[in-house]
Design a protein around this motif. Sequence first.
Motif, PDB file in Angstrom:
ATOM      1  N   PRO A  23      -4.859   3.701  -6.802  1.00 32.04           N
ATOM      2  CA  PRO A  23      -4.160   4.261  -7.959  1.00 32.04           C
ATOM      3  C   PRO A  23      -4.898   4.006  -9.269  1.00 32.04           C
ATOM      4  CG  PRO A  23      -2.948   2.377  -7.014  1.00 32.04           C
ATOM      5  CD  PRO A  23      -4.133   2.596  -6.170  1.00 32.04           C
ATOM      6  N   MET A  24      -4.862   5.019 -10.130  1.00 32.31           N
ATOM      7  CA  MET A  24      -5.559   4.913 -11.416  1.00 32.31           C
ATOM      8  C   MET A  24      -4.752   4.120 -12.446  1.00 32.31           C
ATOM      9  SD  MET A  24      -6.985   8.773 -12.134  1.00 32.31           S
ATOM     10  CE  MET A  24      -5.586   9.743 -11.539  1.00 32.31           C
ATOM     11  N   ASN A  25      -5.451   3.362 -13.264  1.00 35.32           N
ATOM     12  CA  ASN A  25      -4.864   2.835 -14.492  1.00 35.32           C
ATOM     13  C   ASN A  25      -5.328   3.757 -15.614  1.00 35.32           C
ATOM     14  OD1 ASN A  25      -3.828   0.165 -13.480  1.00 35.32           O
ATOM     15  ND2 ASN A  25      -6.003  -0.133 -13.028  1.00 35.32           N
ATOM     16  N   ARG A  26      -4.555   4.777 -15.881  1.00 35.95           N
ATOM     17  CA  ARG A  26      -4.952   5.716 -16.938  1.00 35.95           C
ATOM     18  C   ARG A  26      -5.033   4.978 -18.269  1.00 35.95           C
ATOM     19  NH1 ARG A  26      -3.986  11.407 -16.156  1.00 35.95           N
ATOM     20  NH2 ARG A  26      -3.627  11.805 -13.933  1.00 35.95           N
ATOM     21  N   SER A  52       0.850  -1.186   0.000  1.00 36.25           N
ATOM     22  CA  SER A  52       0.000   0.000   0.000  1.00 36.25           C
ATOM     23  C   SER A  52       0.877   1.224   0.000  1.00 36.25           C
ATOM     24  CB  SER A  52      -0.858   0.000   1.267  1.00 36.25           C
ATOM     25  OG  SER A  52      -1.454   1.257   1.450  1.00 36.25           O
ATOM     26  N   THR A  53       0.580   2.178  -0.840  1.00 33.08           N
ATOM     27  CA  THR A  53       1.283   3.446  -0.766  1.00 33.08           C
ATOM     28  C   THR A  53       0.414   4.472  -0.102  1.00 33.08           C
ATOM     29  OG1 THR A  53       2.363   3.081  -2.830  1.00 33.08           O
ATOM     30  CG2 THR A  53       2.341   5.316  -2.036  1.00 33.08           C
ATOM     31  N   ARG A  54      -0.693   4.756  -0.746  1.00 33.26           N
ATOM     32  CA  ARG A  54      -1.424   5.946  -0.327  1.00 33.26           C
ATOM     33  C   ARG A  54      -2.101   5.752   1.008  1.00 33.26           C
ATOM     34  NH1 ARG A  54      -3.610   7.578  -5.126  1.00 33.26           N
ATOM     35  NH2 ARG A  54      -2.020   6.118  -5.789  1.00 33.26           N
ATOM     36  N   ARG A  73     -10.741   0.990  -9.617  1.00 31.71           N
ATOM     37  CA  ARG A  73      -9.629   0.544 -10.451  1.00 31.71           C
ATOM     38  C   ARG A  73      -9.753  -0.942 -10.761  1.00 31.71           C
ATOM     39  NH1 ARG A  73      -5.261  -1.690  -7.606  1.00 31.71           N
ATOM     40  NH2 ARG A  73      -4.025  -1.435  -9.448  1.00 31.71           N
ATOM     41  N   MET A 106      -1.449  15.041  -0.074  1.00 27.79           N
ATOM     42  CA  MET A 106      -1.451  14.812   1.382  1.00 27.79           C
ATOM     43  C   MET A 106      -0.781  15.967   2.133  1.00 27.79           C
ATOM     44  SD  MET A 106      -0.718  10.713   1.554  1.00 27.79           S
ATOM     45  CE  MET A 106      -1.461   9.620   0.311  1.00 27.79           C
ATOM     46  N   GLU A 163      -3.800  -7.090  -9.915  1.00 26.51           N
ATOM     47  CA  GLU A 163      -3.103  -7.984  -8.979  1.00 26.51           C
ATOM     48  C   GLU A 163      -4.051  -8.934  -8.245  1.00 26.51           C
ATOM     49  OE1 GLU A 163      -3.692  -4.868  -8.490  1.00 26.51           O
ATOM     50  OE2 GLU A 163      -3.939  -4.344  -6.391  1.00 26.51           O
ATOM     51  N   GLU A 190       0.660   2.465 -11.410  1.00 25.88           N
ATOM     52  CA  GLU A 190       0.459   3.908 -11.372  1.00 25.88           C
ATOM     53  C   GLU A 190       1.689   4.614 -11.954  1.00 25.88           C
ATOM     54  OE1 GLU A 190       0.444   5.834  -7.485  1.00 25.88           O
ATOM     55  OE2 GLU A 190      -1.489   6.720  -8.000  1.00 25.88           O
TER      56      GLU A 190
END
Lengths: 314, 314, 314
Positions: free
Chosen positions: B267-270, B57-59, B224, C101, B228, C89
């Motif tokens: 996170p987005m998959n643009r 996890s990042t955010r 999203r 943040m 994974e 991302e």
Amino acid sequence: MKKFQQKHLLGTENLSKEELLDIIETAKKFKDLINKGHDRIATLEGKIVVLMFFEPSTRTRSSFEIAAKRLGASTIDFSSIKSSATKGETLIDTAKNLEAMQPDVFVIRHSNSGTPYLLSKIQNIPIINAGDGFHEHPSQALLDLMTILEHKPHIEKQKVLIVGDIAHSRVARSNIYSLKTMGADVAVCGPATMLPPEINKLGVKVYTELDKALPNYDVVMMLRIQAERGSINNQFPSLREYSRFWGLKDKSKPLMKPDVLIMHPGPMNRGVEISQSVADSERSVILPQVTNGVAIRMSLLHKVCNGKSIEEVI
Amino acid sequence: MKKFQQKHLLGTENLSKEELLDIIETAKKFKDLINKGHDRIATLEGKIVVLMFFEPSTRTRSSFEIAAKRLGASTIDFSSIKSSATKGETLIDTAKNLEAMQPDVFVIRHSNSGTPYLLSKIQNIPIINAGDGFHEHPSQALLDLMTILEHKPHIEKQKVLIVGDIAHSRVARSNIYSLKTMGADVAVCGPATMLPPEINKLGVKVYTELDKALPNYDVVMMLRIQAERGSINNQFPSLREYSRFWGLKDKSKPLMKPDVLIMHPGPMNRGVEISQSVADSERSVILPQVTNGVAIRMSLLHKVCNGKSIEEVI
Amino acid sequence: MKKFQQKHLLGTENLSKEELLDIIETAKKFKDLINKGHDRIATLEGKIVVLMFFEPSTRTRSSFEIAAKRLGASTIDFSSIKSSATKGETLIDTAKNLEAMQPDVFVIRHSNSGTPYLLSKIQNIPIINAGDGFHEHPSQALLDLMTILEHKPHIEKQKVLIVGDIAHSRVARSNIYSLKTMGADVAVCGPATMLPPEINKLGVKVYTELDKALPNYDVVMMLRIQAERGSINNQFPSLREYSRFWGLKDKSKPLMKPDVLIMHPGPMNRGVEISQSVADSERSVILPQVTNGVAIRMSLLHKVCNGKSIEEVI
């Protein structure tokens, strides 16, 4: 009483009874203050504690980290995974470089016995050994001693049995030193393949059958089977066999004294060296050991870093 | 107004409208203070927050970490990579050991649904669910609700569309609970393979064609594609096909209301579920969601840890 | 004197002599205070420093972390291993999310040259470049300059030789810019395969034979052979050959000026680019470089974050 005033904490082998008790007494002060709601006893405000864990560790690293933060210190986590070792730097250069950044103490765990001693010879900042190879794990022995004393204050009359892979256990070694220094009667028990050849020199009784040993002991300290150090497959036929002969389980309960203390340094392999019901029994002090661990590490960090007096900061 | 006074935050399913609003109101206070230059609102000075992230996890991890630090608390980062799990310890033993070190709150993310609930049954310290399997991700739903309310205060008149892999999304589930509790009109949209069988029971409208749904909704929340977790190759033929039928893109713009809110938990998959121009359009509140996330997590930590009053510390 | 008032620190290329000296002067103040026992000079109390290291790093990351903590700031360690990059991302989205943040500064290391510059164009918070590809490593050049000035205050009369893989060294590039700006006479030395084609444009003298260069220089700065960047096997036949022709060793000692300064950015490959006895000789300032590194990074963080005045907080 002679206080602990050594620069480093490398092991329990060279600690006197007075020094052991002094460390524990300060730990008790911290424990009492925390239980009264003092989250932070900032005797090390502004100090920097470097955590150098070259072996994976959860509880010891977290315990030192919480101890440092409760004392108001900052921690720098230097785990091997991020290290310059991958760039071919020697351990000594890595340590000397970190020292040049002027932190206040190193807490080091390393798979090579003697690493903390080696660093203490070439560095000026205090070093706390958080476990080195098969050698020593002094903060564990101190928290074990603190826990025993809470229940059995007359340690010199107590009989302590350490069970498991004695040959490869730094926990056993550090405990044997400190418990012998305190005057306790110490014995070890394990399969013959797990007893070190020189064990008699340490002044401990030796058992190979657990059931014969159990009835005589006031404290039973189980060691974990360290699968990741290659105990399995080499030293006993199977985990099931190990559990049957050297595990503490329901059948062991009637053999033990009613006021026996059951200890384990964790992490436990439930169903191997200790059964579910024994681990969670009312004679188990396994979780209190963990709580005391934070207090002992606060005491050690406070002492080697020459923290402000506790009275001054609360 | 009935305040949020639960010990744990396990999900939004059991939160009342009053509790949801109370958490958001406190979050707003923190947000306003930060925007006025208060870096640190130390209602949790000296407290210890354990971050137990068993999934990468990042955010969410960073958001909780920043939230804790803005409140003056210390964090202990306990990510799975360093864990005792590699030494064969059970999750319950790991958690009980960490609890014995007397921290003040656990923030836990785990791939198994129900893990935070399980721990809440055996532990005494507060637990905040930071995402469990396909079950709940309540702090995400709270920050989403806070963001919607900033733009659409009359939530009970709003129509919210959630688009994507509904069946495997804890974000969708937590949002459905909280939005329904608030009285919003909620619908979901995705390929049939990504809609859970029991979806009707949740009281939401169901669409399988995005273009038909878009014109009716005030808020469009894109999920999203969680590659994974194995969504791809099983549930739709290709990312290109997914994008064509269920992605939000330039062609979708004229279909939507002019004052629509476009959201994404990241996170987005643009180029997959959301196109470049939609993600960065002026109707997108994706970055404000992130900013609100810190405020919501400050509110949650503050509440479950019984922090000092805000007025006292600023 | 024109102070350093840039928003970001992206490189030394665009720093004037006055700006370089201003950063170093503030670093000296911090260094002096630390040496007088001020562990914490909290000009950044409550600020949040995000450490974004997308390449493994020990000393630079630890140095920035210690610098931040000595200033009273909190750090968020965002190393690539935990990153959303694994979830597909983009770097820009990751950075924009972290920015949302509301931290106070990003310290970034990335293997792609220009990444910090790219982020500075799309973000509002200050960025400090902690090393980008083969481009710049400005905090290293600043600590090197600070160290040289401590021993050779008349920098404009000094001759500095940089030895090693010039073509792939961001340390060399940042040092060439800053040393030239200060008026020093700079030369580089290395095998022809390690000299960049455009090297003459930088206004430096070029040597390919170390022994011919050594007698003329006041400062000899050795670069490490960066095996992890593929220097070996491509650019010289063997480490032994490299060491023989371009390594600094016992035989080099009589060739050098008696008051030469020997520098190395670390981590050292002892026995390759520098021998044991040279690295540890009394002319080596390798460890003082590391100590100055913390002070320089305190100065940089303090300046880009607009910290409180030092006098106010001590």
